[in-house]
Design an enzyme around this catalytic site. Structure first.
Site, PDB file in Angstrom:
ATOM      1  N   ASP A 201       0.835  -1.193   0.000  1.00  0.00           N
ATOM      2  CA  ASP A 201       0.000   0.000   0.000  1.00  0.00           C
ATOM      3  C   ASP A 201       0.880   1.258   0.000  1.00  0.00           C
ATOM      4  O   ASP A 201       1.848   1.343   0.758  1.00  0.00           O
ATOM      5  CB  ASP A 201      -0.876  -0.027   1.263  1.00  0.00           C
ATOM      6  CG  ASP A 201      -1.927   1.063   1.283  1.00  0.00           C
ATOM      7  OD1 ASP A 201      -2.712   1.140   0.320  1.00  0.00           O
ATOM      8  OD2 ASP A 201      -1.968   1.836   2.258  1.00  0.00           O
ATOM      9  N   GLU A 253       5.811 -13.015  -4.341  1.00  0.00           N
ATOM     10  CA  GLU A 253       5.949 -11.755  -5.083  1.00  0.00           C
ATOM     11  C   GLU A 253       5.454 -10.550  -4.313  1.00  0.00           C
ATOM     12  O   GLU A 253       4.621 -10.657  -3.402  1.00  0.00           O
ATOM     13  CB  GLU A 253       5.204 -11.835  -6.420  1.00  0.00           C
ATOM     14  CG  GLU A 253       3.741 -11.511  -6.321  1.00  0.00           C
ATOM     15  CD  GLU A 253       3.224 -10.650  -7.487  1.00  0.00           C
ATOM     16  OE1 GLU A 253       2.027 -10.738  -7.776  1.00  0.00           O
ATOM     17  OE2 GLU A 253       4.001  -9.876  -8.088  1.00  0.00           O
TER      18      GLU A 253
HETATM   19  C1  GLC Z   1      -4.218   3.098  -0.733  1.00  0.00           C
HETATM   20  C2  GLC Z   1      -5.454   2.254  -0.640  1.00  0.00           C
HETATM   21  C3  GLC Z   1      -6.597   3.118  -0.221  1.00  0.00           C
HETATM   22  C4  GLC Z   1      -6.276   3.697   1.141  1.00  0.00           C
HETATM   23  C5  GLC Z   1      -4.957   4.428   1.124  1.00  0.00           C
HETATM   24  C6  GLC Z   1      -4.457   4.715   2.512  1.00  0.00           C
HETATM   25  O1  GLC Z   1      -4.302   4.057  -1.723  1.00  0.00           O
HETATM   26  O2  GLC Z   1      -5.686   1.610  -1.852  1.00  0.00           O
HETATM   27  O3  GLC Z   1      -7.798   2.407  -0.181  1.00  0.00           O
HETATM   28  O4  GLC Z   1      -7.296   4.578   1.526  1.00  0.00           O
HETATM   29  O5  GLC Z   1      -3.949   3.688   0.514  1.00  0.00           O
HETATM   30  O6  GLC Z   1      -4.031   3.537   3.120  1.00  0.00           O
END
Ligand code: GLC
Length: 527
Positions: A201, A253
Site C-alpha cells: 500500500d 511476489e
Molecule cells: C491506498 C489504498 C486506499 C487507502 C490508502 C491509505 O491508496 O488503496 O484504499 O485509503 O492507501 O491507506
C-alpha cells in the site's frame, strides 16, 4: 522476457475486498469464511491468485487501511485460524494468495501510536512517527492529506503528527530502524503462514524528506524533488524486503501500489532486487481512445522491459470509479481530482458495458499479468446514490467524495437485495440481472465472457508473458496486434464497424460480429 521464471509474470489476480465479497455469518459484512465458501466460484472463473484487501485488526476508519495489529485478523472478518485455513484452502484450489501490507501508516489505535501519545514530546516512542511542534498555531508545514485538509493533527500537549491520509492513520517514520525491523518481522509472520506475496500500500510514500519542507503552491513532480512522494530513498526499503522474501524460496511476489506521474519512475520499483510487479495505473486512468491506449501500452512495455519486469493491466480497484461507469461517460479517463466533479454526472451504462466487455478482452490479451477487481466480471457499475448516512469512506467527510460506490457488495443470487451477499451498503434493485447465479450459463453475460477469456488465456501459449507486434496497416481508431504463435486481437474504438481480417478463426468476441464486421466498441480474439 519469458526466460525469467515467476508465476506473477502472467498471473490473473482477483482482488477481494473482503467486506463486500461474501458474508458467511449473515451479519451484513463480508468475511473470511465467505471467501472460503466462494473459492469454487473463483476457481471456475479461472483466476490464478487472490489479493485480499487488509484483513488485520482495525477500527475500520479507512476500510482496514488503518491497522491496529498487523499480526491479527479483525473480528468482523474472522480469526487468525480462519485466515490460515483460507490460505490452505486457496492452495488446495490451486489459487495463490497475496495479502495487503500497509507500511506507510498505522492506525491511531496501534500500540505504538498509543504509546507515542502517552510518552510525550522528545520520546523514543514518538520517534517512530513524525511528531513536530507547530509554527505558532499553524501546523509544521503545508502538506495536505490525500483525503483533504492538512496532513497534520495537533495533540492536546501541543505537538502535531503527520498523516498523509486520515488523522486516524499516523505516518510511520521509515528512517527509524525499529520501524524497519518491525516490518521485516511482519513480512515473515505472513510468509510463515504461507502467503504467496504482498500488495504494498502507498509504496511511493514511505520515504520522507526529514527536514519536512513546505511543498509550496506549485508542488514539484513526484520524484526525488518531492518531499514525500516517490523519493529515491524508498528503494532501499524494497531492496531490503526483497532479501527477506527471497529467503522463502523465490516464488513469492510483491506488487507495488504507486501512483506516479511517469511510468519510467514506476519501472524503478520493479528493478531486479526490488519489487516484482506494480499496478499499471496509466492503463487504468487512460481514456477510452485508441491512440491514448496504444501510447500507454507501448510506454508500459518499453519501460518495464528495460528492467526485465512484466507488465500488469488494471481496469478498476477499490479506490476508483468502476470502469463500466467511466466508459459510459463523456469523459472516459480517471483522475482523483475529477471524481467529485463527475460524481453523479450522466452515464450511459449500456455503452459502458459494451466498452467494459471490449476492455476485458484487450487487457487479458496484452503481455504480462492482469488484475480483476471483484464485481467487474459481473459488470457492476459505480453506485452514486448511496444514502449519505451509510457512507464510511473518510474522504467523504474531509473532501465530499467517496469511493464507497465501487465497494457495494457483490450480488450472488436471488431477486431481492442483498442478493445473497453482504448488506452493509445497499445494492441497486437492477442488479437482479447481474447476480452470479443469473449470469452463469448465459453465453452473452459478462461473467461468461470473463470465464471464456480466462480459460483461453490458460490454453493459448501466445497469451500471458511475452511481446506483441502491432499490425502496421490498422485503421485509425483500431487497436490491432498479433502475439505469437497465431493470436491476433482487434479492438474497435473508431466510429464505424471494421472488417475482421481473414486468416484466423474467431475464438472470442465481446459483441456479435455483423456480416463479418467488428462493431464499434467491441473486441475480438482470433486464433
Ligand atoms: C491506498 C489504498 C486506499 C487507502 C490508502 C491509505 O491508496 O488503496 O484504499 O485509503 O492507501 O491507506
Amino acid at each position: 522476457m519469458t526466460d525469467v521464471a515467476g508465476w506473477w509474470r502472467d498471473a490473473v489476480i482477483y482482488q477481494v475486498y473482503i467486506r463486500s465479497f461474501a458474508d458467511a455469518d449473515g451479519d451484513g459484512i463480508g468475511d473470511i469464511d465467505g471467501v472460503r465458501l466462494r473459492l469454487p466460484y473463483l476457481r471456475a472463473l479461472g483466476v490464478d491468485a487472490l489479493w485480499l484487501n487488509p484483513w488485520y485488526r482495525s477500527p475500520m476508519v479507512d476500510g482496514g487501511y488503518d491497522v491496529a495489529d498487523y499480526r491479527d485478523i479483525d473480528p468482523s472478518f474472522g480469526t487468525l485460524a480462519g485466515a490460515e485455513e483460507l490460505i490452505a484452502d486457496c492452495h488446495h484450489h490451486g489459487l495463490r494468495v497475496l495479502v495487503d501490507l500497509v507500511p506507510n501508516h498505522t492506525s491511531d489505535q496501534h500500540a505504538w501510536f498509543r504509546e507515542a501519545v502517552s510518552a510525550g514530546p522528545g520520546s523514543a516512542e514518538r520517534a517512530r512517527y513524525w511528531f513536530r511542534p507547530g509554527r505558532g498555531d499553524a501546523p509544521p508545514n503545508d502538506w495536505r492529506s490525500s483525503f483533504g485538509g492538512s496532513a497534520w493533527t495537533q495533540l492536546p500537549d501541543g505537538e502535531w503528527y503527520l498523516h498523509l491520509f486520515a488523522p486516524e492513520q499516523p505516518d510511520l517514520n521509515w528512517d527509524n530502524p525499529e520501524v524497519l525491523a518491525e516490518f521485516d518481522s511482519i513480512l515473515r509472520f505472513w510468509l510463515d503462514r504461507g502467503v504467496d506475496g504482498f500488495r504494498i500500500d502507498v509504496a511511493h510514500g514511505l520515504a520522507k524528506d526529514a527536514s519536512l519542507p513546505d511543498i509550496g503552491a506549485e508542488p514539484p513532480p513526484r520524484g526525488s524533488a518531492h518531499p514525500h512522494w516517490d523519493r529515491d530513498e524508498v528503494h532501499e526499503i524494497y531492496r531490503r524486503w526483497r532479501r527477506v522474501i527471497d529467503a522463502y524460496g523465490g516464488d513469492r511476489e510483491f506488487v507495488a501500489e504507486a501512483w506516479l506521474d511517469d511510468i519510467s519512475r514506476l519501472a524503478r520499483y520493479v528493478r531486479p532486487h526490488e519489487l516484482h510487479t506494480a499496478f499499471n495505473f496509466d492503463f487504468l486512468t487512460c481514456p477510452w481512445d485508441a491512440a491514448a491506449l496504444r501510447a500507454v501500452i507501448d510506454k508500459t512495455l518499453t519501460a518495464l522491459h528495460a528492467v526485465g519486469a512484466p507488465a500488469t493491466w488494471v481496469l478498476s480497484n477499490h479506490d476508483v470509479v468502476r470502469h463500466r461507469t467511466r466508459y459510459g461517460r463523456a469523459e472516459t479517463g480517471f483522475a482523483f481530482a475529477d471524481r467529485r466533479r463527475l460524481y453523479g454526472s450522466p452515464v450511459d451504462l449500456a455503452l459502458g458495458e459494451r466498452r467494459a466487455r471490449a476492455a476485458a478482452l484487450l487487457s487479458l490479451a496484452l503481455p504480462g499479468g492482469a488484475y480483476v477487481y471483484q464485481g467487474e466480471e459481473l459488470g457492476l457499475w459505480e453506485v452514486e446514490d448511496l444514502p449519505v448516512s451509510l457512507i464510511r469512506d473518510p474522504s467523504w467527510a474531509r473532501a465530499g467524495e467517496t469511493r464507497d460506490g465501487c465497494r457495494v457488495p457483490l450480488p450472488w443470487s436471488g431477486t431481492e437485495p442483498p442478493f445473497g451477499g453482504a448488506a452493509w451498503l445497499p445494492q441497486p434493485r437492477e442488479w437482479e440481472v447481474l447476480t452470479a447465479e443469473r449470469q452463469t450459463g448465459d453465453p452473452d453475460s459478462m461473467l461468461e465472457l470473463y470465464r471464456r477469456a480466462l480459460s483461453l488465456r490458460k490454453e493459448l501459449p501466445a497469451l500471458g508473458d511475452g511481446g506483441l507486434v502491432w499490425e502496421p496497416d490498422a485503421r485509425r481508431g483500431v487497436l490491432d496486434f498479433r502475439r505469437e504463435p497465431g493470436f491476433r486481437c482487434l479492438v474497435n474504438l473508431s466510429d464505424s464497424p471494421v472488417v475482421v481480417p481473414s486468416g484466423g478463426s474467431v475464438i472470442a468476441s465481446s459483441a456479435p460480429l455483423t456480416s463479418g464486421r467488428l462493431p464499434v466498441d467491441a473486441a475480438v480474439w482470433l486464433g
